[in-house]
Each structure stands twice: as C-alpha cells, then as structure tokens.
Design a protein around this motif. Structure first.
Motif, mmCIF file in Angstrom:
data_model
loop_
_atom_site.group_PDB
_atom_site.id
_atom_site.type_symbol
_atom_site.label_atom_id
_atom_site.label_comp_id
_atom_site.label_asym_id
_atom_site.label_seq_id
_atom_site.Cartn_x
_atom_site.Cartn_y
_atom_site.Cartn_z
ATOM 1 N N ILE A 115 0.819 -1.217 0.000
ATOM 2 C CA ILE A 115 0.000 0.000 0.000
ATOM 3 C C ILE A 115 0.849 1.261 0.000
ATOM 4 O O ILE A 115 0.311 2.365 -0.006
ATOM 5 C CB ILE A 115 -0.937 0.007 1.222
ATOM 6 N N SER A 116 2.180 1.103 0.017
ATOM 7 C CA SER A 116 3.054 2.270 0.068
ATOM 8 C C SER A 116 3.074 2.990 -1.272
ATOM 9 O O SER A 116 2.870 2.392 -2.336
ATOM 10 C CB SER A 116 4.473 1.841 0.461
ATOM 11 N N ALA A 117 3.374 4.283 -1.215
ATOM 12 C CA ALA A 117 3.471 5.084 -2.439
ATOM 13 C C ALA A 117 4.864 5.040 -3.028
ATOM 14 O O ALA A 117 5.110 5.660 -4.065
ATOM 15 C CB ALA A 117 3.087 6.536 -2.139
ATOM 16 N N ARG A 118 5.796 4.326 -2.392
ATOM 17 C CA ARG A 118 7.172 4.290 -2.859
ATOM 18 C C ARG A 118 7.490 2.952 -3.510
ATOM 19 O O ARG A 118 6.844 1.943 -3.248
ATOM 20 C CB ARG A 118 8.142 4.543 -1.697
ATOM 21 N N VAL A 119 8.506 2.970 -4.332
ATOM 22 C CA VAL A 119 8.959 1.781 -5.041
ATOM 23 C C VAL A 119 9.639 0.835 -4.059
ATOM 24 O O VAL A 119 10.329 1.269 -3.136
ATOM 25 C CB VAL A 119 9.918 2.167 -6.183
ATOM 26 N N VAL A 120 9.445 -0.458 -4.279
ATOM 27 C CA VAL A 120 10.004 -1.456 -3.371
ATOM 28 C C VAL A 120 11.218 -2.145 -3.963
ATOM 29 O O VAL A 120 12.265 -2.252 -3.320
ATOM 30 C CB VAL A 120 8.929 -2.494 -2.990
ATOM 31 N N ASN A 121 11.136 -2.626 -5.192
ATOM 32 C CA ASN A 121 12.248 -3.389 -5.756
ATOM 33 C C ASN A 121 12.408 -3.079 -7.234
ATOM 34 O O ASN A 121 11.636 -2.318 -7.829
ATOM 35 C CB ASN A 121 12.030 -4.888 -5.537
ATOM 36 N N ALA A 122 13.427 -3.698 -7.845
ATOM 37 C CA ALA A 122 13.759 -3.430 -9.237
ATOM 38 C C ALA A 122 12.674 -3.919 -10.186
ATOM 39 O O ALA A 122 12.414 -3.295 -11.219
ATOM 40 C CB ALA A 122 15.104 -4.086 -9.584
ATOM 41 N N ASP A 123 12.021 -5.044 -9.854
ATOM 42 C CA ASP A 123 10.969 -5.545 -10.733
ATOM 43 C C ASP A 123 9.806 -4.568 -10.815
ATOM 44 O O ASP A 123 9.231 -4.354 -11.891
ATOM 45 C CB ASP A 123 10.480 -6.894 -10.212
ATOM 46 N N GLN A 124 9.473 -3.972 -9.695
ATOM 47 C CA GLN A 124 8.394 -2.986 -9.702
ATOM 48 C C GLN A 124 8.802 -1.748 -10.494
ATOM 49 O O GLN A 124 7.981 -1.162 -11.219
ATOM 50 C CB GLN A 124 8.031 -2.616 -8.265
ATOM 51 N N THR A 153 15.659 10.688 -11.527
ATOM 52 C CA THR A 153 14.222 10.814 -11.304
ATOM 53 C C THR A 153 13.906 11.832 -10.214
ATOM 54 O O THR A 153 12.785 12.341 -10.155
ATOM 55 C CB THR A 153 13.630 9.458 -10.914
ATOM 56 N N LEU A 154 14.888 12.132 -9.358
ATOM 57 C CA LEU A 154 14.722 13.102 -8.274
ATOM 58 C C LEU A 154 15.979 13.947 -8.193
ATOM 59 O O LEU A 154 16.995 13.653 -8.820
ATOM 60 C CB LEU A 154 14.497 12.376 -6.932
ATOM 61 N N ARG A 155 15.909 14.991 -7.387
ATOM 62 C CA ARG A 155 17.108 15.778 -7.123
ATOM 63 C C ARG A 155 18.063 14.997 -6.228
ATOM 64 O O ARG A 155 17.634 14.204 -5.400
ATOM 65 C CB ARG A 155 16.741 17.102 -6.465
ATOM 66 N N SER A 156 19.343 15.231 -6.433
ATOM 67 C CA SER A 156 20.394 14.530 -5.691
ATOM 68 C C SER A 156 20.261 13.027 -5.848
ATOM 69 O O SER A 156 20.461 12.263 -4.907
ATOM 70 C CB SER A 156 20.360 14.914 -4.202
ATOM 71 N N GLN A 180 12.071 6.761 -4.004
ATOM 72 C CA GLN A 180 11.354 7.009 -5.248
ATOM 73 C C GLN A 180 9.867 6.723 -5.077
ATOM 74 O O GLN A 180 9.473 5.645 -4.633
ATOM 75 C CB GLN A 180 11.924 6.127 -6.364
ATOM 76 N N LYS A 181 9.028 7.673 -5.440
ATOM 77 C CA LYS A 181 7.586 7.503 -5.363
ATOM 78 C C LYS A 181 7.043 6.991 -6.697
ATOM 79 O O LYS A 181 7.515 7.366 -7.769
ATOM 80 C CB LYS A 181 6.908 8.828 -5.004
ATOM 81 N N LEU A 182 6.052 6.126 -6.593
ATOM 82 C CA LEU A 182 5.469 5.533 -7.789
ATOM 83 C C LEU A 182 4.784 6.576 -8.663
ATOM 84 O O LEU A 182 4.842 6.495 -9.898
ATOM 85 C CB LEU A 182 4.447 4.458 -7.382
ATOM 86 N N GLU A 190 5.614 7.174 -12.631
ATOM 87 C CA GLU A 190 4.632 7.036 -13.704
ATOM 88 C C GLU A 190 4.667 8.245 -14.640
ATOM 89 O O GLU A 190 4.518 8.109 -15.863
ATOM 90 C CB GLU A 190 3.238 6.865 -13.108
ATOM 91 N N VAL A 191 4.876 9.443 -14.072
ATOM 92 C CA VAL A 191 4.986 10.644 -14.908
ATOM 93 C C VAL A 191 6.219 10.550 -15.798
ATOM 94 O O VAL A 191 6.191 10.883 -16.992
ATOM 95 C CB VAL A 191 5.047 11.895 -14.014
ATOM 96 N N ILE A 192 7.336 10.085 -15.220
ATOM 97 C CA ILE A 192 8.568 9.938 -15.998
ATOM 98 C C ILE A 192 8.385 8.902 -17.100
ATOM 99 O O ILE A 192 8.889 9.066 -18.222
ATOM 100 C CB ILE A 192 9.724 9.560 -15.056
ATOM 101 N N ALA A 193 7.665 7.816 -16.799
ATOM 102 C CA ALA A 193 7.426 6.782 -17.808
ATOM 103 C C ALA A 193 6.654 7.365 -18.998
ATOM 104 O O ALA A 193 6.939 7.021 -20.154
ATOM 105 C CB ALA A 193 6.669 5.614 -17.189
ATOM 106 N N ARG A 194 5.690 8.240 -18.739
ATOM 107 C CA ARG A 194 4.950 8.873 -19.842
ATOM 108 C C ARG A 194 5.843 9.817 -20.644
ATOM 109 O O ARG A 194 5.698 9.927 -21.861
ATOM 110 C CB ARG A 194 3.748 9.631 -19.291
#
Length: 573
Positions: free
Chosen positions: A276-285, A347-350, A489-491, A495-499
């Motif tokens: 249920i977290s808004a952050r990425v968990v692993n490389a597959d995700q 994907t983020l700063r720093s 990293q937030k999902l 998703e915005v970067i993927a688009r």
C-alpha cells in the motif's frame, strides 16, 4: 506476491521485523525470569506388544506403532488418577498430569516418564508409581483377555467331574455286594472280590473315558494360564532415582518461538506496508512501471565523501565493472559513423546523475574514446562547480560559436575545461544573465556541435523533470541513463517519468543508485576549503538557488569571478 517483492519489502522495512522479533521474545524472557526450579526424576520403560513367549516379540513394519498407541494410555487421566491414589500425599489426577510428561524415542520401544516437582523424593515416587501402575494395568488387561479362554475350559472340567462322580457312584453300587460279603467259613475266610471291569465293564470304560477327557482339558487350561503369565513383555528398564539437580523450565524454546513468530508477523506487515506504500520497493516494480528492465544496481563509491571529483578521476574497481557493462549497453544503439550521445538524468534531485555521468565519461575515456562531458543542469550545475575555471564561456560560448556569433572575441577553446582524467573534457554552463542559455530550440544545435567535438558526448541533465531541455535531449540522444534512488522514489513520480519517456528512440537504461539524501547547506555554514591542485573550491550546490546565482549579471568593476559565478566586493571582503 512475488518473492522478489517480499525481499525488497524486507530490505526496506527491516526495522519492523527486528522490533517485532524482539517484542516476541520478551514473554519468554519474562517466563524464564519468574520460573520456579523443580527436581526432575526419569523412569525408562520398554513398551513392547504382548507375545506368546518372553523371547518372541512381534515386530511390524513400523516398530514404534504399538508404542505410539500406548502413549494415549500413558497420558490418560484414568492412569493419572490411579497414580495419584498410589502416591497419596494429597496428590490428585490434575496435579499428577501437570507434574508428569511422557516422551517417546522415535523408532524404538523406549518411553521416558519424567516427573517434575519441587520435592525430589516426590518426583521419584511419582515416576516409579507411574511405571508400576501402567504395568499393573497391562497385566490386568491380559488377565481379562485370558479369562475369556479359561472360563469355558473350567465349565467343561466341572461337568466332567459331575459325570465322573455319577459313574463312580454306579460302580460303587455294583461292587457293594462283593465288598460287603460275609466269610464263607471260619477257616476259608472271605470270598474273592472281582475286578470292577468284570462286574460292570461299561461303567469302567465310561469312567476311563471321562478321566482322559478331564486330563486333556486340565492340561489345556494349564497351558493357557502359563501363556497368560508370559504375554506381558513390557518392563521397567530403568527405575527413577532421586534427583539432586534443580532444573529451570526450558523457556529458551519459548523465546525462540516468540522471536520466530514476531519476525514472521513483521515480515507479513512489511509486505502489506510495501503493497500500500506510495514508494517503489524493488527493481521488478521499477521495470514494470517504467516499461524498461532495470540494468542493475550502481555500487557505492565511498571515495566521493573525500572529493566529488573521484567519480571521474579515481573511480573504484567495483564500480568500474558495473559502469563498463552500462557503457556497452549505452553504445549498442549508436548509429555507425557518428558520435555516441548519452543523456544521464535522475528521477529526483540529488539522485546521483552527476556521479553516474562522470563515471560513464571516465570509462569511455579509459577505452580510448575522446569524451565530452557537458553540464546541462541549470539548477544545480555541479560539474561547473567542480571543473569550470574563471573566464570560461561554457555552453554559451559553445552555442555562440556554432551559430556564428562570437561575443567579445571568445574562442571555442574557452568553452572546455580539462580534467585529470585523460581524454575527458568538461563543458560547464558558463556565466549567464537573466535568460538561461539552454532552451528547447537550442538543444538540437547543442547536440550537433557536441558531436563534432568528441567521439562520445555525455550530458549531465540533473532531474529529468526539472527542465524542458531534458525531454528534448532524451528524444535526440542514443541512450538515456536514468538514475533512480529506489529508497525514496515515489510511484506517482515514476509514472509521470514513464509517460515522458514514451516514444524515445534511444535506449532507456534505468539504474538503481545507492541510497542518498539531498545535500543541503545551512545558512552561515562556511564553504569547504579547496582541494589540493584544484582550480576552484569544491562546494555543495545551494538548496533553493541555482548553482550559479539566480541574479548573476556580468561582473562589475572590482568583482572576482569564480567558476562562472561573480562575487561582489562585499562578498570578497
């Protein structure tokens, strides 16, 4: 859930597992602390199936099958009640059940009866009485079983005795006249007594037949009784001795069970939180959201803490091996006959894009390529801070030479900064006014000019979504290396970067970078001293302002220009 997702969740929220494991072990520790010592006496029994002889023991395919069945008898409340009556001393069935534990040694006929009380003599008495009561009960059961065979034989024996008595009576009646006869004369005496077989031969024969039948039945009864005494083969192997050592309850097992149970609950909770977290968990995700498989995880370069230039000038061997693989992937999409162009963004700063870009440039140069490392990060131009020298035009000069404008007689060489890594040149952002030097319409020209100056061009774009020029560069370069700090990293952002990366013709190479936090400098904190041999002092980029001051204007008289950043007289003082 996939195993990789669970592993990533455990790596992310490992502290939850540790806390719950510790909490799970606390009850066992409390029980051990409050436990009362007891004396334990052990009696050992050989429990074997009943047999027709003492030397003949029945062995089935499963040797302990009979023993397992007898364990229910040993653990029954009925036997505990019999033991309590035999021990006395105020014992009850419940107290005996709490004090006694019965265990079986697998694949054997050995059963251990352990009695634990606070009195050593009582423990010994309970263990021995338990073994004795069990064997007595076993003998009683065998006797009851044998009685069903003895009773019919006894009935037949009683009937034969009755018939024999009747036949003997008839024979005695027939022989009475001969036995009671008077003497013939005073001199000749009594007349001879004939044998009963000559007087009543039928009765004598009947009597002999009844006696023979009686003897046979009596022999059968004796054999049954004899076999009944030999059928119980179970016995006490070792009687209980009086214990002398005080033992504590085995609460270690409770501690271990509590720790394991707490860790399991923690693992389940980690998986639920990760789901249920808004952050990425692993490389597959990451790969699923981006639509591109993750290349790998960038090893941490520990020497960066000493000097940020080490990513380019002194890369560590463990990181060099990974960067070599990344270089091959990035160069595989290059068209023949033109320079390789690579954009490194985060994907983020720093996120570590500058470190990754410097490492790529160093490895391409180590392979013999002429590399141009261009800083296009307008907000935090770290490459400019590290390598630019006073008076260099940077991007502005490079673009001015390309479209025919040469302000103040600037030369193309003024745009480049040499580094200690052979074959690598750096182009900083250079001094700029209110308008940024890089716009979407100038990006194609920048790529075209850069390709004429080197064999490999690496752009350090900073965060992908911080500048529109980054999206334009991503559409023009041969490869886009995406630095992803997976720990923060937030999902939604991914998703915005993927688009944004949809339709990019170049190869997209997502890379997980080591965990890092945005670098910030508190107001009033002195800047770090310059490193030995460096032209400009290494300093962390500012937090809210651009690396080159937002309101930077052409230097006034008396100002000092450092790394493309003018400093006023007050600052100089």
């Amino acid at each position: 859930m996939e195993l990789s997702f669970i592993a990533g969740a455990l790596r992310r929220y490992w502290w939850i597992v540790v806390i719950l494991a510790v909490l799970g072990g606390i009850p066992g520790l409390i029980v051990r602390h409050d436990a009362i010592g007891k004396y334990e006496a052990t009696a050992v029994l050989l429990v074997s199936p009943p047999s027709q002889s003492a030397a003949q023991v029945s062995l089935a395919n499963d040797p302990d099958r009979y023993v397992i069945g007898q364990l229910s008898v040993l653990k029954s409340s009925a036997l505990a009640s019999v033991v309590a009556t035999g021990v006395g001393n105020g014992q009850t069935s419940a107290s005996i059940g709490d004090a006694v534990s019965v265990s079986h040694v697998p694949k054997t006929d050995i059963v251990q009866i352990k009695a634990s009380t606070t009195n050593p003599a009582l423990s010994q008495a309970i263990a021995n009485q338990y073994a004795k009561s069990y064997l007595d009960q076993l003998h009683t059961q065998v006797d009851v079983t044998q009685q069903t065979q003895i009773s019919p034989l006894q009935t037949q024996l009683d009937a034969l005795l009755t018939q024999l008595s009747a036949v003997n009576g008839q024979i005695a009646t027939a022989m009475a006249p001969y036995l009671n006869a008077k003497p013939i004369s005073a001199t000749s005496g009594y007349p001879p007594i004939p044998d009963p077989s000559t007087v009543v031969p039928a009765l004598v024969t009947q009597r002999d037949t009844l006696i023979s039948q009686y003897n046979q039945l009596l022999q059968s009864k004796t054999q049954v009784q004899l076999n009944g005494q030999l059928q119980v083969t179970s016995q006490v192997v070792q009687p209980a001795a009086a214990p002398t050592k005080l033992s504590l309850p085995r609460s270690k097992l409770y501690v271990i069970i509590g720790v394991v149970a707490g860790a399991f609950v923690g693992a389940v909770l980690c998986a639920l939180i990760a789901r249920i977290s808004a952050r990425v968990v692993n490389a597959d995700q990451l790969g699923d959201v981006l639509g591109y498989p993750v290349v790998g995880r960038m090893p941490k370069i520990s020497s960066l803490a000493r000097d940020r230039r080490n990513a380019l000038e002194a890369i560590e061997p463990q990181a060099a091996h990974f960067i070599d693989t990344l270089c091959v992937r990035a160069e595989a999409n290059v068209r023949h006959g033109r320079a390789a162009t690579i954009l490194v963004v985060g994907t983020l700063r720093s996120a570590g894009a500058t470190t990754l870009a410097s490492a790529l440039a160093a490895r391409f140069a180590a392979g013999g390529s002429d590399v141009l490392l261009i800083d296009t990060n307008m907000r935090r131009p770290e490459l400019t801070v590290l390598y630019a020298k006073p008076g260099q035009s940077g991007l502005a000069g490079l673009l001015a030479q390309a479209d025919g404008r040469s302000p103040d007689g600037a030369r193309m060489a003024d745009a480049f900064s040499q580094t200690q890594a052979p074959g690598v040149r750096v182009v900083g952002i250079g001094p700029r006014g209110d308008a940024p030097p890089l716009r979407r319409q100038t990006v194609p020209l920048l790529v075209e000019v850069a390709c004429t100056q080197a064999q490999v061009v690496v752009f350090d774009g900073g965060p992908l979504l911080d500048a529109a020029s980054n999206t334009q560069l991503a559409e023009l370069v041969d490869a886009v290396v995406l630095a992803i700090p997976a720990d923060r990293q937030k999902l939604r952002d991914l998703e915005v970067i993927a688009r944004q990366l949809q339709g990019v013709r170049g190869e997209v190479l997502p890379v997980i970078v080591p965990a890092a936090r945005p670098r910030r400098r508190r107001p009033g904190t002195p800047r770090p001293a310059p490193s030995a041999g460096s032209a400009t002092p290494p300093r962390p980029p500012p937090d809210k302002a651009d690396a080159v001051a937002m309101a930077t204007k052409p230097p006034a008289a008396g100002d000092v220009v450092t790394a493309g950043r003018p400093m006023g007289k007050a600052a100089r003082r």
